[in-house]
Design an enzyme around this catalytic site. Structure first.
Site, short mmCIF file in Angstrom:
data_model
loop_
_atom_site.label_atom_id
_atom_site.label_comp_id
_atom_site.label_asym_id
_atom_site.label_seq_id
_atom_site.Cartn_x
_atom_site.Cartn_y
_atom_site.Cartn_z
N ARG A 46 0.86 -1.20 0.00
CA ARG A 46 0.00 0.00 0.00
C ARG A 46 0.89 1.24 0.00
NH1 ARG A 46 -1.86 1.62 4.60
NH2 ARG A 46 -2.55 -0.41 5.32
N TYR A 98 -16.95 17.63 -14.62
CA TYR A 98 -17.31 16.21 -14.59
C TYR A 98 -18.33 15.93 -13.48
CZ TYR A 98 -16.70 11.17 -14.08
OH TYR A 98 -16.92 9.82 -13.99
N LYS A 195 -8.85 7.35 -18.84
CA LYS A 195 -9.19 7.90 -20.16
C LYS A 195 -7.97 7.86 -21.09
CE LYS A 195 -12.89 8.49 -17.75
NZ LYS A 195 -13.27 9.73 -17.09
#
Ligand SMILES: *Cc1c(COP(=O)(O)O)cnc(C)c1O
Length: 379
Positions: A46, A98, A195
């Protein structure tokens, strides 16, 4: 180093144990220590992972920044930025950004006492007039999603810098190939790597890039404490995507220009929103801060209704009806019922996001085929 060379070489070091030219997918949760506290810089995945580390280095280089941090999604990256704040702090954000960012701000963070103010950021004076002593962050998106409004990043950064306010730019639509907000005075660049960075519609991931070491420490602390880290396989996919970002963006931009001009000449089309038109309100600024105009655009038909839009949306064959953007394949989307459904209708319409608005993410197929597909669907 020039852009194309950076895309290929950023973060790429032969693997120290084998010489593998591609950074391996380090699918491990932990690392063996020689003695307590004696390790090779990796303790628990992590906090550190070599695949993620290579990607974070690449992200920094392609955004002209010093530090990159990657997250399990774009919204997780946004979430980390807001967690820099405290109750009572205020954020000024764009009013047509967005939908998921708007949802995160209003539905998750408002209840923790953070105040969000929305305005048309294309006029920096609107931002200036909302600033109070509690303003800690300005959140920009340029070009915006889906109306392709352009905000002058350096003009806004002059305001934020003079008042010690952080400026974060969501650079998802442009990608680091078209625009590097840190060069224009932003403090943090945010990406949905889902994206253009990934580019192949096969991964969900987010990124932050910054120059300030102190800010990097704070955001790294949030990344490891809150735990929204991406897996190594996803880091590998984004690293691979970055290698062709410049090639893809060139074709996205070429196809985008052809389609925007073609749609504009279609008598059934009312308006095309694309920031590469010379008469677009933000053209001069786009020309100044972007290298090209990309493949994102929206349009309305003369019959700007939900029903007329739905007919087009279900008639295209190459443009797939789907949320998301930035992949090699072309997508068509209905913001009012899909990506922006979480914004109340009244709020949407007020900002120009009508029921008939159709958004395109133009892919890298042959432009003639894409044009024929749209002509056929528009009828
Ligand atoms: C998709 C997107 C996001 C959110 O990213 P996820 O990877 O879906 O969490 C944020 N901003 C913009 C502009 C986006 O298109």
């Amino acid at each position: 180093m020039k852009l194309a060379t950076k895309m290929i070489h950023a973060g790429a070091h032969p693997d120290p144990s084998t010489g593998a030219i591609m950074t391996p997918i380090y699918q491990t949760s932990t690392y063996v220590q020689e003695a307590p506290g004696k390790h090779k810089g990796f303790e628990y995945a992590r906090s550190q992972n070599p695949t993620r580390q290579a990607l974070e280095e690449a992200l920094a280089i392609i955004e002209n920044g010093k530090f990159g941090l990657s997250f399990s999604s774009g919204v997780a990256a946004t979430d980390a930025v807001i967690k820099l704040l405290q109750p009572g702090d205020e954020v000024i954000a764009a009013n047509d950004m967005y939908g998921g960012t708007y949802r995160l701000f209003t539905k998750v963070f408002e209840k923790f006492g953070i105040k969000f103010l929305y305005t048309d950021t294309t006029d920096p004076e609107n931002i200036n007039s909302l600033i109070t002593n509690n303003t800690k962050l300005v959140w920009l998106e340029t070009p915006t999603n889906p109306l392709m409004n352009v905000t002058d990043i350096s003009a806004v950064s002059l305001i934020t810098k003079s008042k010690n306010i952080l400026l974060c730019v969501d650079n998802t639509f442009a990608s680091p190939y078209l625009q590097n907000p840190l060069d224009h005075g932003a403090d943090i660049v945010m990406h949905s790597a889902t994206k253009y960075l990934g580019g192949h519609s096969d991964v969900i991931q987010g990124a932050l890039v910054m120059n300030d070491a102190d800010l990097r420490e704070k955001l790294y602390f949030i990344q490891k404490s809150c735990g929204a880290v991406p897996g190594p396989m996803d880091c590998f996919l984004v690293l691979r995507g970055i290698k062709t970002l410049h090639l893809r963006m060139q074709r996205h931009s070429e196809n985008g220009a052809k389609i925007a001009h073609h749609l504009r000449n279609n008598p059934k089309v009312k308006k095309v929103y694309w920031c590469g038109f010379e008469d677009h309100r933000g053209y001069a600024i786009a020309k100044k801060q972007m290298r090209d105009f990309g493949g994102m655009m929206s349009f309305t038909l003369k019959d700007d209704s939900d029903a007329a839009a739905r007919k087009v949306l279900s008639s295209t064959k190459l443009f797939s009806l789907a949320e998301s953007l930035g992949g090699v394949e072309s997508l068509i989307n209905h913001p009012s019922s899909m990506t922006h459904a979480s914004i109340p209708r009244e709020e949407r319409i007020k900002n120009g996001l009508t029921d008939g608005l159709i958004r395109l993410s133009v892919g890298v197929e042959d432009a003639e085929d894409l044009i024929a597909d749209l002509d056929n669907a528009i009828g």
